[in-house]
Design a protein around this motif. Structure first.
Motif, PDB file in Angstrom:
ATOM      1  N   GLU A 204      11.801   3.591  16.399  1.00  0.00           N
ATOM      2  CA  GLU A 204      13.697   3.708  16.472  1.00  0.00           C
ATOM      3  C   GLU A 204      14.233   4.377  18.115  1.00  0.00           C
ATOM      4  OE1 GLU A 204      17.097   3.883  13.504  1.00  0.00           O
ATOM      5  OE2 GLU A 204      15.470   4.178  12.817  1.00  0.00           O
ATOM      6  N   LEU A 205      13.449   5.805  17.331  1.00  0.00           N
ATOM      7  CA  LEU A 205      13.873   6.702  18.556  1.00  0.00           C
ATOM      8  C   LEU A 205      13.527   6.114  20.047  1.00  0.00           C
ATOM      9  CD1 LEU A 205      15.630   9.554  19.048  1.00  0.00           C
ATOM     10  CD2 LEU A 205      12.987  11.137  18.323  1.00  0.00           C
ATOM     11  N   THR A 206      12.503   5.808  20.027  1.00  0.00           N
ATOM     12  CA  THR A 206      11.530   5.663  21.668  1.00  0.00           C
ATOM     13  C   THR A 206      13.033   4.780  22.099  1.00  0.00           C
ATOM     14  OG1 THR A 206       9.337   6.835  21.195  1.00  0.00           O
ATOM     15  CG2 THR A 206      10.057   4.815  22.769  1.00  0.00           C
ATOM     16  N   GLU A 207      12.717   4.071  21.016  1.00  0.00           N
ATOM     17  CA  GLU A 207      13.705   2.611  21.720  1.00  0.00           C
ATOM     18  C   GLU A 207      15.163   2.595  22.210  1.00  0.00           C
ATOM     19  OE1 GLU A 207      15.436  -1.885  20.188  1.00  0.00           O
ATOM     20  OE2 GLU A 207      13.722  -1.023  18.829  1.00  0.00           O
ATOM     21  N   ALA A 208      16.122   3.679  21.098  1.00  0.00           N
ATOM     22  CA  ALA A 208      17.340   4.254  21.161  1.00  0.00           C
ATOM     23  C   ALA A 208      17.332   5.103  22.858  1.00  0.00           C
ATOM     24  CB  ALA A 208      17.866   4.904  20.361  1.00  0.00           C
ATOM     25  N   ALA A 209      16.495   6.009  23.048  1.00  0.00           N
ATOM     26  CA  ALA A 209      16.298   6.928  24.057  1.00  0.00           C
ATOM     27  C   ALA A 209      16.167   6.303  25.213  1.00  0.00           C
ATOM     28  CB  ALA A 209      15.251   8.310  24.168  1.00  0.00           C
ATOM     29  N   ALA A 210      15.730   4.928  25.373  1.00  0.00           N
ATOM     30  CA  ALA A 210      14.949   4.029  26.674  1.00  0.00           C
ATOM     31  C   ALA A 210      16.475   4.123  27.178  1.00  0.00           C
ATOM     32  CB  ALA A 210      14.356   2.459  26.413  1.00  0.00           C
ATOM     33  N   SER A 211      17.538   3.759  27.064  1.00  0.00           N
ATOM     34  CA  SER A 211      18.040   4.241  27.708  1.00  0.00           C
ATOM     35  C   SER A 211      19.156   5.316  28.253  1.00  0.00           C
ATOM     36  CB  SER A 211      19.915   4.083  26.829  1.00  0.00           C
ATOM     37  OG  SER A 211      20.388   5.533  26.284  1.00  0.00           O
ATOM     38  N   SER A 270      25.814  17.179  30.294  1.00  0.00           N
ATOM     39  CA  SER A 270      24.623  16.183  29.869  1.00  0.00           C
ATOM     40  C   SER A 270      26.087  14.637  28.306  1.00  0.00           C
ATOM     41  CB  SER A 270      23.685  16.677  28.230  1.00  0.00           C
ATOM     42  OG  SER A 270      25.042  17.321  27.591  1.00  0.00           O
ATOM     43  N   ASP A 271      25.469  13.769  28.165  1.00  0.00           N
ATOM     44  CA  ASP A 271      26.279  12.871  27.867  1.00  0.00           C
ATOM     45  C   ASP A 271      25.978  12.640  26.154  1.00  0.00           C
ATOM     46  OD1 ASP A 271      26.121  11.109  30.402  1.00  0.00           O
ATOM     47  OD2 ASP A 271      23.792  10.935  29.820  1.00  0.00           O
ATOM     48  N   VAL A 272      25.044  13.554  25.707  1.00  0.00           N
ATOM     49  CA  VAL A 272      25.262  13.523  24.175  1.00  0.00           C
ATOM     50  C   VAL A 272      24.847  15.565  24.302  1.00  0.00           C
ATOM     51  CG1 VAL A 272      24.647  13.814  22.207  1.00  0.00           C
ATOM     52  CG2 VAL A 272      24.712  11.896  23.580  1.00  0.00           C
ATOM     53  N   LEU A 273      25.572  16.546  23.581  1.00  0.00           N
ATOM     54  CA  LEU A 273      25.428  17.971  23.441  1.00  0.00           C
ATOM     55  C   LEU A 273      25.487  18.224  21.379  1.00  0.00           C
ATOM     56  CD1 LEU A 273      26.457  20.732  24.494  1.00  0.00           C
ATOM     57  CD2 LEU A 273      28.536  20.697  23.517  1.00  0.00           C
ATOM     58  N   LEU A 274      24.396  18.194  21.464  1.00  0.00           N
ATOM     59  CA  LEU A 274      23.522  18.642  20.105  1.00  0.00           C
ATOM     60  C   LEU A 274      24.245  20.288  19.898  1.00  0.00           C
ATOM     61  CD1 LEU A 274      20.281  17.173  19.373  1.00  0.00           C
ATOM     62  CD2 LEU A 274      22.476  15.902  19.104  1.00  0.00           C
ATOM     63  N   TYR A 275      25.366  20.312  18.894  1.00  0.00           N
ATOM     64  CA  TYR A 275      25.654  21.303  18.165  1.00  0.00           C
ATOM     65  C   TYR A 275      24.392  22.006  17.103  1.00  0.00           C
ATOM     66  CZ  TYR A 275      28.687  18.971  15.655  1.00  0.00           C
ATOM     67  OH  TYR A 275      28.348  18.122  14.295  1.00  0.00           O
ATOM     68  N   SER A 276      24.059  23.498  17.210  1.00  0.00           N
ATOM     69  CA  SER A 276      23.122  24.207  15.967  1.00  0.00           C
ATOM     70  C   SER A 276      24.400  23.575  14.818  1.00  0.00           C
ATOM     71  CB  SER A 276      23.282  25.162  16.035  1.00  0.00           C
ATOM     72  OG  SER A 276      21.883  25.673  14.791  1.00  0.00           O
ATOM     73  N   LEU A 277      23.526  23.643  13.652  1.00  0.00           N
ATOM     74  CA  LEU A 277      24.452  23.455  12.390  1.00  0.00           C
ATOM     75  C   LEU A 277      24.235  25.021  11.896  1.00  0.00           C
ATOM     76  CD1 LEU A 277      23.858  19.832  10.897  1.00  0.00           C
ATOM     77  CD2 LEU A 277      26.122  20.585  11.671  1.00  0.00           C
ATOM     78  N   ARG A 278      23.127  26.083  12.406  1.00  0.00           N
ATOM     79  CA  ARG A 278      23.071  27.158  11.140  1.00  0.00           C
ATOM     80  C   ARG A 278      24.002  27.565  12.354  1.00  0.00           C
ATOM     81  NH1 ARG A 278      16.300  27.577   9.439  1.00  0.00           N
ATOM     82  NH2 ARG A 278      16.889  26.030   7.902  1.00  0.00           N
ATOM     83  N   PHE A 279      25.133  28.389  11.786  1.00  0.00           N
ATOM     84  CA  PHE A 279      26.098  29.504  12.554  1.00  0.00           C
ATOM     85  C   PHE A 279      26.688  29.168  13.471  1.00  0.00           C
ATOM     86  CE2 PHE A 279      21.933  31.432  10.378  1.00  0.00           C
ATOM     87  CZ  PHE A 279      22.811  32.063   9.568  1.00  0.00           C
ATOM     88  N   TYR A 326      22.704   8.248  17.085  1.00  0.00           N
ATOM     89  CA  TYR A 326      23.656   9.171  17.840  1.00  0.00           C
ATOM     90  C   TYR A 326      23.546   8.319  19.487  1.00  0.00           C
ATOM     91  CZ  TYR A 326      23.985  12.304  14.615  1.00  0.00           C
ATOM     92  OH  TYR A 326      23.992  12.818  14.020  1.00  0.00           O
ATOM     93  N   LEU A 327      21.800   8.411  20.028  1.00  0.00           N
ATOM     94  CA  LEU A 327      22.060   7.818  21.507  1.00  0.00           C
ATOM     95  C   LEU A 327      22.007   6.186  21.858  1.00  0.00           C
ATOM     96  CD1 LEU A 327      17.976   9.438  21.959  1.00  0.00           C
ATOM     97  CD2 LEU A 327      21.049  10.609  22.006  1.00  0.00           C
ATOM     98  N   SER A 328      22.192   5.662  20.915  1.00  0.00           N
ATOM     99  CA  SER A 328      22.086   4.326  20.702  1.00  0.00           C
ATOM    100  C   SER A 328      23.882   4.333  21.215  1.00  0.00           C
ATOM    101  CB  SER A 328      21.843   3.364  19.014  1.00  0.00           C
ATOM    102  OG  SER A 328      21.038   3.401  19.094  1.00  0.00           O
ATOM    103  N   GLU A 329      24.727   4.941  20.228  1.00  0.00           N
ATOM    104  CA  GLU A 329      26.120   4.733  20.582  1.00  0.00           C
ATOM    105  C   GLU A 329      26.340   5.652  21.514  1.00  0.00           C
ATOM    106  OE1 GLU A 329      27.629   6.844  16.980  1.00  0.00           O
ATOM    107  OE2 GLU A 329      26.341   4.973  15.997  1.00  0.00           O
ATOM    108  N   ALA A 330      25.981   6.087  22.731  1.00  0.00           N
ATOM    109  CA  ALA A 330      26.206   6.896  23.898  1.00  0.00           C
ATOM    110  C   ALA A 330      26.883   5.717  24.112  1.00  0.00           C
ATOM    111  CB  ALA A 330      25.393   8.143  23.660  1.00  0.00           C
ATOM    112  N   GLU A 331      27.693   6.854  25.673  1.00  0.00           N
ATOM    113  CA  GLU A 331      27.494   6.861  26.405  1.00  0.00           C
ATOM    114  C   GLU A 331      27.278   7.088  27.789  1.00  0.00           C
ATOM    115  OE1 GLU A 331      31.232   4.997  27.308  1.00  0.00           O
ATOM    116  OE2 GLU A 331      31.452   3.495  26.148  1.00  0.00           O
ATOM    117  N   ASP A 332      26.474   6.957  29.157  1.00  0.00           N
ATOM    118  CA  ASP A 332      26.060   8.055  30.157  1.00  0.00           C
ATOM    119  C   ASP A 332      27.583   8.324  30.618  1.00  0.00           C
ATOM    120  OD1 ASP A 332      25.463   8.324  32.612  1.00  0.00           O
ATOM    121  OD2 ASP A 332      24.536   7.142  33.215  1.00  0.00           O
ATOM    122  N   VAL A 333      27.808   8.767  30.572  1.00  0.00           N
ATOM    123  CA  VAL A 333      29.230   9.613  30.878  1.00  0.00           C
ATOM    124  C   VAL A 333      28.595  10.677  31.666  1.00  0.00           C
ATOM    125  CG1 VAL A 333      30.282   9.204  29.199  1.00  0.00           C
ATOM    126  CG2 VAL A 333      29.295  11.474  28.969  1.00  0.00           C
TER     127      VAL A 333
END
Length: 335
Positions: A204-211, A270-279, A326-333
Motif C-alpha cells: 500500500e505504501l509503495t503504491e501511494a509513494a509512486a506519486s 518538501s511536499d509533506v512535512l513529517l513532525y516528530s511526536l516526541r518532544f 498521507y501520501l495519497s492525499e498530498a499534492e505536489d506543491v
C-alpha cells in the motif's frame, strides 16, 4: 553533546554516548561452565550470549523494544525510555497498571524500582555511530546514560542488545527471532497474521509513494531550529525509502541528522512535512514560525505526524498504512 539532541525523536541517536558490557556469559573466562542441557540462551547483536537456567518470562527494557514484544504477546514487567510509557504512542491502548514505569527521561532509570520488578532479562537497542553500521566495542546501549549506569543495570539482570541499523525490515526480523526465543509462536497465529498485514501495508505504501511527493521528517525546536532526519541512516525511514517513499536529502555531513537554524528552514522545502511526536513542536507552533510559514508543505497544510514506532510487524503495518494515506492525499506543491 547538546542536551536537546539526546532527547530527539525516538530514533534519535544519543550521539557520543559511551559503551557498556552486560549480560551473563559475556566472557567465557568468567563463565566457564558449559550451559546445561535444556537451559536457555540468546546471542545478541553485540555477539554476547545471555544464558539462563530456563527461558525468561519477566522482560524489562527500553520502551521501543518492550512495546514491540508486547505486540507479540509478551507483556513487560518494567519499561524506561525518553518518555514515560504513559505518553508513548507505542503503548496506545495498553493497560499499564501492571507495568513498572522506571524511567521517563533519557538516561534516568530508577534502579530500585527496576530491581523490584524482578526482570529475568532486560532488552534495549544499540545504534552505530556512523553510516558504516559498525558499533564501537565501548558503546552503551540506547537508554543508558553511560557505561557505569549500564553496568549497574546489568547487575539486576542480563542485558540483550538489538542493533538498530540498516533497514527496519531486518531489525523487525531480529526482534521476531528474540520473540521466538522467548516462546512466541512466530510462524503461525497472531504473528503470521501480523506479518501478512505488514506485507499488505508495504504494498500500500509503495503504491501511494509512486506519486513522487517529497517528504521531510523533522524534529523542530523553538530555540535551535530543526533537525532533519537522513532517511538512509534511520532504519524506520530506510524501510519506507526502500518501499518507494521519496525523502528530501537534507544535506550536511553528520550522521542521522542535519540541523539548521530557523533562518535556513526555507531552503529545505518538501511536499509533506513529517513532525516528530516526541518532544517536537506542534504543527501550529511550526506554522507560527515566520520562516516555516514560507514552506510549501506548511502553506498547503500538509504537516503530518511522524511516529517513532518500534521494530515489529504490528506497529509498522499500522503506521505505514497511515503514511500511505498521507501520501495519497498530498499534492505536489514544491516548485
Amino acid at each position: 553533546m547538546h542536551h536537546t539532541a539526546r532527547r530527539l525523536t525516538g530514533g534519535l541517536l544519543a550521539l557520543g554516548m559511551t559503551v557498556g558490557v552486560s549480560a551473563c556469559g559475556d566472557d567465557p573466562a568468567t563463565d566457564p561452565e558449559p550451559a546445561a542441557e535444556g537451559s536457555w540462551s540468546f546471542t545478541d547483536d553485540l555477539g554476547r550470549t545471555v544464558t539462563l537456567d530456563e527461558a525468561p518470562d519477566r522482560i524489562a527494557g527500553l520502551n521501543d523494544l518492550t512495546a514491540s514484544l508486547w505486540n507479540y504477546g509478551i507483556e513487560p514487567v518494567a519499561t524506561f525510555g525518553q518518555t514515560s510509557a504513559d505518553d508513548d504512542v507505542a503503548f496506545e491502548g495498553r493497560d499499564l497498571d501492571d507495568v513498572a514505569i522506571v524511567g521517563s527521561t533519557y538516561g534516568e532509570i530508577d534502579l530500585e524500582a527496576l530491581a523490584a520488578a524482578d526482570p529475568d532479562v532486560i532488552v534495549t537497542t544499540i545504534y552505530p555511530d556512523d553510516s558504516s553500521g559498525e558499533i564501537p566495542a565501548d558503546k552503551a546501549g540506547y537508554g543508558f546514560n553511560d557505561l557505569a549506569q549500564q553496568e549497574q543495570v546489568a547487575q539486576i539482570a542480563p542485558i540483550i542488545h538489538i542493533a538498530y541499523r540498516g533497514s527496519a525490515a531486518d531489525v523487525i526480523e531480529r526482534v521476531v527471532e528474540l520473540a521466538d526465543a522467548l516462546g512466541v509462536d512466530t510462524e503461525g497465529g497472531e504473528v503470521a497474521a501480523a506479518r501478512a498485514d505488514f506485507e499488505a501495508a508495504s504494498a500500500e505504501l509503495t503504491e501511494a509513494a509512486a506519486s513522487g511527493v517529497t517528504v521531510l521528517p523533522v524534529f523542530a525546536t523553538p530555540a535551535d531550529g530543526w533537525w532533519m532526519a537522513k532517511a538512509s541512516d534511520d532504519p524506520q525511514l530506510a524501510l519506507y525509502q526502500d518501499l518507494g517513499v521519496t525523502f528530501v536529502e537534507p544535506g550536511g555531513d553528520g550522521y542521522f541528522w542535519h540541523s539548521v537554524g530557523w533562518e535556513e528552514v526555507p531552503g529545505h522545502p518538501s511536499d509533506v512535512l513529517l513532525y516528530s511526536l516526541r518532544f517536537s513542536m506542534t504543527p501550529e507552533e511550526i506554522a507560527a514560525q515566520p520562516t516555516a510559514a514560507l514552506l510549501p508543505a506548511v502553506q498547503a497544510g500538509q504537516l503530518r505526524p511522524w511516529k517513532y514506532i518500534g521494530p515489529d510487524y504490528v506497529s509498522q503495518a499500522a503506521y505505514m498504512a497511515e503514511l500511505a494515506g498521507y501520501l495519497s492525499e498530498a499534492e505536489d506543491v514544491t516548485p
